[in-house]
Every structure is written in C-alpha cells, then in structure tokens.
Design a protein around this motif. Structure first.
Motif, short mmCIF file in Angstrom:
data_model
loop_
_atom_site.label_atom_id
_atom_site.label_comp_id
_atom_site.label_asym_id
_atom_site.label_seq_id
_atom_site.Cartn_x
_atom_site.Cartn_y
_atom_site.Cartn_z
N TYR A 59 -60.69 20.18 -14.26
CA TYR A 59 -59.43 20.37 -15.43
C TYR A 59 -58.06 19.96 -14.72
N CYS A 60 -57.34 19.45 -15.49
CA CYS A 60 -55.85 19.06 -14.66
C CYS A 60 -55.10 19.13 -16.11
N ASN A 61 -53.74 19.27 -15.83
CA ASN A 61 -52.76 18.95 -16.49
C ASN A 61 -52.05 17.60 -16.81
N LEU A 62 -52.51 16.60 -15.69
CA LEU A 62 -52.18 15.39 -15.55
C LEU A 62 -53.21 14.35 -16.19
N ARG A 63 -52.92 13.19 -16.46
CA ARG A 63 -53.73 12.14 -16.65
C ARG A 63 -53.43 10.86 -16.15
N CYS A 64 -53.54 10.98 -14.62
CA CYS A 64 -53.19 9.89 -13.78
C CYS A 64 -54.03 8.63 -14.24
N GLU A 65 -53.70 7.45 -14.27
CA GLU A 65 -54.20 6.46 -15.09
C GLU A 65 -55.45 5.84 -14.11
N PHE A 66 -55.44 6.32 -12.87
CA PHE A 66 -56.47 5.83 -11.99
C PHE A 66 -57.57 6.74 -11.55
N CYS A 67 -57.31 7.97 -12.35
CA CYS A 67 -58.15 8.93 -11.54
C CYS A 67 -59.70 8.93 -11.42
N TYR A 68 -60.33 9.42 -10.44
CA TYR A 68 -61.82 8.99 -10.28
C TYR A 68 -62.30 10.15 -10.97
N ASP A 76 -64.08 12.93 -13.41
CA ASP A 76 -64.30 13.12 -15.04
C ASP A 76 -63.80 14.30 -15.32
N LEU A 77 -62.48 14.57 -16.03
CA LEU A 77 -61.78 15.69 -16.29
C LEU A 77 -62.37 16.30 -17.66
N ASP A 78 -63.67 16.68 -17.19
CA ASP A 78 -64.53 17.33 -18.58
C ASP A 78 -64.47 19.02 -18.59
N GLY A 121 -60.06 18.70 -7.05
CA GLY A 121 -60.23 19.18 -8.43
C GLY A 121 -60.45 17.80 -9.17
N GLY A 122 -59.95 17.66 -10.30
CA GLY A 122 -59.02 18.42 -11.16
C GLY A 122 -57.96 19.05 -10.39
N GLU A 123 -57.32 20.14 -10.99
CA GLU A 123 -56.23 20.41 -10.20
C GLU A 123 -56.35 21.86 -9.68
N THR A 140 -52.92 18.75 -4.24
CA THR A 140 -52.73 19.22 -5.52
C THR A 140 -51.72 18.26 -5.97
N ASN A 141 -51.34 18.22 -7.41
CA ASN A 141 -50.44 17.45 -8.04
C ASN A 141 -49.21 18.05 -7.82
N GLY A 142 -49.08 19.26 -7.46
CA GLY A 142 -47.79 20.03 -7.12
C GLY A 142 -46.99 20.32 -8.38
#
Ligand SMILES: C[S@@+](CC[C@H](N)C(=O)[O-])C[C@H]1O[C@@H](n2cnc3c(N)ncnc32)[C@H](O)[C@@H]1O
Ligand code: SF4
Length: 261
Positions: A10-19, A21-23, A49-51, A76-78
């Motif tokens: 899980y993550c609060n960002l949605r980087c458009e290239f993220c590998y 699967d944020l399920d 992660g995720g984050e 981390t996305n910081g």
C-alpha cells in the motif's frame, strides 16, 4: 546474497511507472523474519513496499532485523517520516540507511509523476532525516524526467546528499511508460561520468559500472560484464505476497528462497 523484502503493497503515491501491484497486501512479520533467518548469508536487508514509512510495524521490524546483526536499507518516498525513527538508539540507527526516492526536482513534475502535491513535504522530511541517518536520493528515469536529471543532481548537491540515477524497468505500470532510447542511454552515461568527476562519489548509477544486471541487459541491451557494485550482483527479492524472485525487476524469473512460498 542481499535480500530485498517488500513488506507491504500500500502506498499514498501512484508513481506512474511503479512496478508494485498496490493491492493492499501485507507480508506478515513472522514471514519476513523467517525468510531473513533462513538466509543467514544476507548482510543487507533492503526494506521496500508499497510504502514502508506508512507501515506501523516498521520500527519493531528494524529492531528485530538489527538484533540479527543485519544492515538495513529502507527505500521510501519520504512523504511521511515516522517520529519514532528519530528516537532509535544509535546502535540501531547507525546501520540503517534511508533511500528517498525522488524523481523530480520541482513540484509540477513531481505531481505529474506521483499524482500528489507532496514535493515540499519530501524536501522538509529529507532535511529532518539527514542529520540522523545515512541518506541518499534515488531517481528512476524515463522520458518524462530525462531532461530533469541535471536539476535532480543539483538538488542533491544543494541538500549535500548522494544521488543514484536508475532507469525505469518495464515491470507492472513501468510497462505503460516510455523508456529511454539507446541514444539517450549513451548520452546519459557520458553525462553521468562527467558529473561523477565533478562531484566525486556523490553521483552513482549502474550505468557507470561494468555490471552483472540481467534486467539492464534484457531491457536496455546493456552488456553484462561483471559484478555491479551498485545494484544487483546476486540478490533475492520477496514480494508483499511472499513470492520470491531473483530481483524485483525480473519477476518472471522465479528463485527459490527457503521460507518463501
Ligand atoms: C516500489 S518502491 C517501494 C518503496 C517506496 N515506496 C519508494 O518509492 O521508494 C522501491 C523503488 O523502486 C523504484 N521503482 C518502482 N517502480 C520501478 C520501475 N518500474 N522501474 C525502476 N524502478 C522502479 C522506486 O522508484 C523506488 O526507488
Ligand atoms: S514507487 Fe514507491 S512511492 Fe511510488 S507508487 Fe510505487 S510504492 Fe509508491
């Protein structure tokens, strides 16, 4: 063998290239520690992660992993910095490295890539983290931020932090973005070598080394020549669903790590 463990999806960002699967999957703590215990040769545990900074188990996990005398690298996305990390004892903190993934040098491009307006917050958090932890910036490069690389390197210099320039791989959402062309890779390699001469070891990239990275060879045609001191020499990767692979960017090449499903 270094081990990368993606502890949640899980993550609060949605980087458009993220590998990833944020399920929302979560890798249970006993499974994480079980895998680490079954790989006693792994000197470094890379937590992703995720984050990971959104994961309430993180501080406890760090303590457990440090008890096992492993060094830790957290990606981390910081955008959030858990205050509990400021209170960890030196003995634990000193062997924890924090990598802030930052793919843009300004608010507008940051929002374009991550879909959130959190650039200023990341910069504030970097300033908070830096005095306490060994810290570096890592940028994943594709067409959208290729022209921002000089600004990213300057930003890292202003923050007095090392920066690692990586390439986006076509895994997960990375399949839907435009990667660099061979000509751009050549130009980037020369540019980075010059920047490294100017800025010393503060600029790092797998493009600057003879490397042994199958993903770079498969995707970008970059010839394998030996062990890469930056990234994947020999490593193992555990996904948030407990699956094991050679590397997060080679998820079609299954590897058997004891303890993982
Ligand atoms: C999946 S993220 C998880 C940790 C954290 N959320 C972060 O962004 O650092 C781990 C690292 O993989 C990078 N990454 C994600 N998708 C990628 C892709 N398709 N190609 C190359 N790097 C990627 C991110 O930029 C980040 O540095
Ligand atoms: S790369 Fe990291 S920050 Fe970006 S969406 Fe994926 S998990 Fe989140």
């Amino acid at each position: 063998m270094d081990l990368t463990v993606d502890i949640n999806a899980y993550c609060n960002l949605r980087c458009e290239f993220c590998y990833q699967d944020l399920d929302g999957s979560i890798l249970p703590e006993d499974e994480i520690l079980g895998i680490i215990d079954e790989n006693p040769d792994s000197e470094y545990i890379e937590i992703g992660g995720g984050e990971p900074f959104l994961d309430k188990r993180l501080v406890q996990l760090i303590k457990e992993i440090r008890k096992r005398k492993k060094k830790i690298h957290i990606a981390t996305n910081g955008t959030r910095f858990p205050d509990e990390l400021l209170n960890l004892e030196d003995m634990i903190r000193n062997d924890v490295e924090i990598q802030i993934s930052l793919h843009a040098s300004n608010q507008e491009l940051y929002k374009r890539i991550t879909k959130k307006n959190l650039f200023d917050r990341v910069i504030d958090n970097i300033k908070k983290i830096k005095p306490m932890y060994s810290t570096l910036i890592s940028s994943a490069i594709y067409q959208v931020n290729y022209h921002d690389i000089p600004n990213l390197i300057n930003l890292a210099s202003e923050l007095e932090l090392p920066i690692r320039i990586n390439l986006v791989f076509p895994v997960g959402n990375g399949r839907n973005v435009e990667l660099l062309t061979p000509k751009q890779i050549n130009q980037l390699t020369s540019y980075l070598l010059l920047e490294r001469i100017k800025k010393g070891n503060m600029v790092e990239s797998p493009l600057m080394h003879t490397n042994n990275c199958t993903a770079l060879q498969n995707v970008y045609g970059i010839e394998k020549k030996g062990l890469c001191p930056v990234d994947c020499g020999v490593k193992g990767y555990i996904s948030p669903k407990g699956k094991s692979y050679n590397c997060e960017f080679l998820q079609n090449e299954l590897l058997t790590i004891e303890g993982a499903k």
